[in-house]
Enzyme design. Sequence first.
Site, PDB file in Angstrom:
ATOM      1  N   GLU A  75       3.533 -51.122 -16.615  1.00  0.00           N
ATOM      2  CA  GLU A  75       2.878 -51.483 -18.015  1.00  0.00           C
ATOM      3  C   GLU A  75       3.141 -52.943 -18.302  1.00  0.00           C
ATOM      4  OE1 GLU A  75       2.720 -47.549 -20.383  1.00  0.00           O
ATOM      5  OE2 GLU A  75       4.556 -48.223 -20.416  1.00  0.00           O
TER       6      GLU A  75
ATOM      7  N   GLU B 169       2.247 -41.381 -14.137  1.00  0.00           N
ATOM      8  CA  GLU B 169       2.732 -40.624 -15.474  1.00  0.00           C
ATOM      9  C   GLU B 169       1.677 -39.637 -15.800  1.00  0.00           C
ATOM     10  OE1 GLU B 169       4.453 -43.195 -18.273  1.00  0.00           O
ATOM     11  OE2 GLU B 169       5.195 -44.590 -16.798  1.00  0.00           O
TER      12      GLU B 169
END
Length: 1017
Positions: free
Chosen positions: A447, A513
């Site tokens: 991220e 994820e």
Amino acid sequence: MNIGVNDLANPGFFAHNRLPAHSDHLWYANAAEIASGRSSFQVSLDGVWKFSYAKSPSAAFEGFQSPDWDVAEWDDIPVPSHIQLHGYDVPQYVNVQYPWDGHEQINPGQVPTAYNPTGSYVRSFALPEALPAGERLILRLEGVESAVVVWVNGTYIGYAEGSFTPSEFDITGQVHAGVNRLALRVYKWCSGSWLEDQDFYRFSGIFRSVYLRRVPTTHVADLRVGVDVSDDLANAVVTLRTRLEGSGSVRAVLGGVGELTADGDGLLRIAVDEPRLWSSEDPYLYDLTIEVAGPGGEVMEVIPQRVGIRRFGIEDGVLKINGRRLVFKGVNRHEFGEQGRVVTRERTELDLISLKRANVNAIRTSHYPNNSFFYELADEYGFYVIDEVNLESHGVWDAILRDDASKSAVVPGDKPEWRDVVIDRASDMYERDKNHPSIVMWSCGNESYGGENIAAMAAYFRAKDSRPVHYEGIYWDDRRPDTSDVVSRMYAPAAEIESLLAVRRDKPVILCEYAHAMGNSFGGADIYMDLAEREPLFQGGFIWDFADQAIRLTAPGGAEYWGYGGDNGESPHDGDFCGNGIYYADHSESPKIQEVRHLFQGLRADVDRDSFTVKNRLLFTSSAAYECVVTLEREGVEVASATTATDVAPGDSATYPLPLTLPDGVAGTGGEYVVTISFRLRERTAWAEAGRTVAWDQGVFMVAPVEVRPVFAVAGSPSLRPVLVRGRHNIGVRGESFEVLFSGLAGALTSYRYGKTQAGGRELLRAPITPCFWHAPTANERGYGGPYEEGGWHLASRYLRPADNSEWPAAVVEETGTTVTVSFVYALVGMPGSTCEMRYRVFGDGTVEVTEVLERGSSTPSLPELSALIQLPGAMNRLTFYGEGPEETYVDRRGGGRLGVYSSTVAEQMAGYLTPQECGSHTGVRWARITDRRGRGILVSAPADGAIELSALPWTPFEIEDAAHDFELPLTDRTTVRPALMRRGVAGDDSWGARPKPQHMLPDGRLEHRFSFRGVL
């Protein structure tokens, strides 16, 4: 040299005098030391250090590193540890936002000045004698968060950032025989902290081990093991390249194979015929012993190195291990336990054993390199690891998604001043971890958007190694798609992945994820695995995440509880968003593991009345490796068991006859039968005992004639005919051993007595029975705003009134020859045009058949559940049920629930999620007994032709909803039972917007819920 604020705030200044990174091998004096596990070349400095805390660098003592500085009155602190868990500063949990956000206005790279917790550490160590000529002494810091300055005997040694990879310093010239002083200053925040914005608690301090390592005059400073497996897997070549310091030679022997031979340019090699290939199913490791000799031939050091021979990469467009397509059945794992990120080898080993038992085969080290021993254990136990660089800058770039920031704000982005530190973090991880066969991909962090700097990191990995490179951030910034060798997504619904693959098939797709397991979650995860079965390019994913991140705290009354964001008085914080684990904070299993284990099992069985079909989803292991046990149960009671031989090759299916026969239904043998196919370990493994079940499936069959369940057995003789009593305010129905009272004032069934003692028996109700449409919101329901949208159902469950708006609720009474029926119809507050009828049919033996009918208006919101709320005395705290268990199940998380009879206390039904919420329900319930220790209580039953859902907890949904922590739940003397037609699925694609799938919602329109209850003695 002094390290000042300007140095801390300089992205280009991240290391000074730090030694180059190298492989994580350890050297020994001889084979005996290797066998003992203790190297005479290494001394641990873990233990008690002297410590001084300051809230900022400017407030810290200057000159403390001097040997003359008296630290006798300083505090003691254990190393390794986080200072925030020992009374200094406060633990702070934040997710995306930076911990200083709103306190100081600083730009990326700058560091808070008014508040930057600073720790000064001092430790003495003794050298019995001066170092021999040519030998060196190295200080190794395995992990310090987030910046450290080192002095020895008052002399500046160096500086390092990076937190999650080792920092080494040569201190040879500053030590002497006798007592030496080591001094460290640790800063919580530095410029590198902008790259460490992971979703975790913000700590600081020396949180991994500290060592002194003696380096002999001839020394292997670095080693690289290479493995090349032939296309047909029949042969392999193992190579060894070393970086030798000093004069001497290197000899290496591969256990069971032979001695490596020179192949020019310092390379040693050996051919291995018919190698035993490493995989998750068979993590076989060869022992490579490296012997280092000095110029005179004397042995200077011996190095043990374990080698896994395996081939991994993208072949034929998909990720393959040893030539077979791999599906990641993985989890993300923060290195976190009861001491924060201070995690021992022993605790880590127990974690990996737990994951093997849950059929997990892969781990992503979210979002930083773990301790070296993690990779050693992953090699040994067999996990496919995505090793992730310590990089996350989510709090900088997420504003782009709200259109109030530009891409120029991104760190590291394309900014040249961040390039070196990004590559350095990649190098530190790669060089340390490169020899571990468990590592199958390198990840460029998490991220952090995209750009040239991360693309350069990916190029670095490719220049060094053949393993694929992973990075999810190019989904958000697609300028450099070459950064990642796979398409990686987070929390995309399975349908979205399927749509993506309909138009794009250039790379394998994984979910780095998915299935955000926050609180009562992990619903619908089977949809993803079904997609991985039928779509070759979708190769699984990694659950978020392994265990709840929480800190053990003490409540005002003295009770211990698990604290989360805000519980330490910190701000900003992100509340209980750290509670995403499939394991609890103490790493015990949460109810979600039941589903994970079944979902990830390698063998599946479809069961028919006379046969079963085995599908082998393993890659290298036949089903013959496991004992196949077939059991036959009648309503929870085993009636037969047998073993049968199976031999289904990996990837194949085969059908076998059942080794036992269902009854023919005569002589009282009718009823419901369950056939369970179990596969069990034949022998003990490193992670489980022999006989442990690793896979199972069931088939459920009715055998006619079906006997009526005892709870519905209602004799029609006149002696069991109930007596109707029409009072002025109440309606009574009684029999030989029971009495039911319906209140005209309350408009509800208010009393149920059972037993011949006292006046009509023992009272079993603590409150009127009411319809219930609400449960304590789950984390996922809170995440998508369910309480706001659907709060009307909360009101409708708590505040009932007659549908005819009369002062005296109208009860409709019907009397037949053997039953009395009493009905109430309620209007639902806030739900125009909606009503709920509660109809009670009372039989002569005390059985009460309940029919709950919900008629909804045209614009009602989504319905959380349809149930009845029955409150019993708290002494009735034992639950036995015949349904899907033993752990809680929901309509979208019931695959792991086995149909059987289970018993527990009611208190044990309350799951230990960080925030109290809906939990403890069971699907497929045929009957349930809720009793006291003497067996007195009630029996709740589903209709004869069906099943219900059922929950039994010590608190009402409203009490659970009002508690932010378990210690805030009130003292209770009640057991709350909620038989339900259905509870909405718990969902779990994510926890900030994803709702249950349509098939897991209560249907629209009229709903009818039926069940019965009766007292038992």
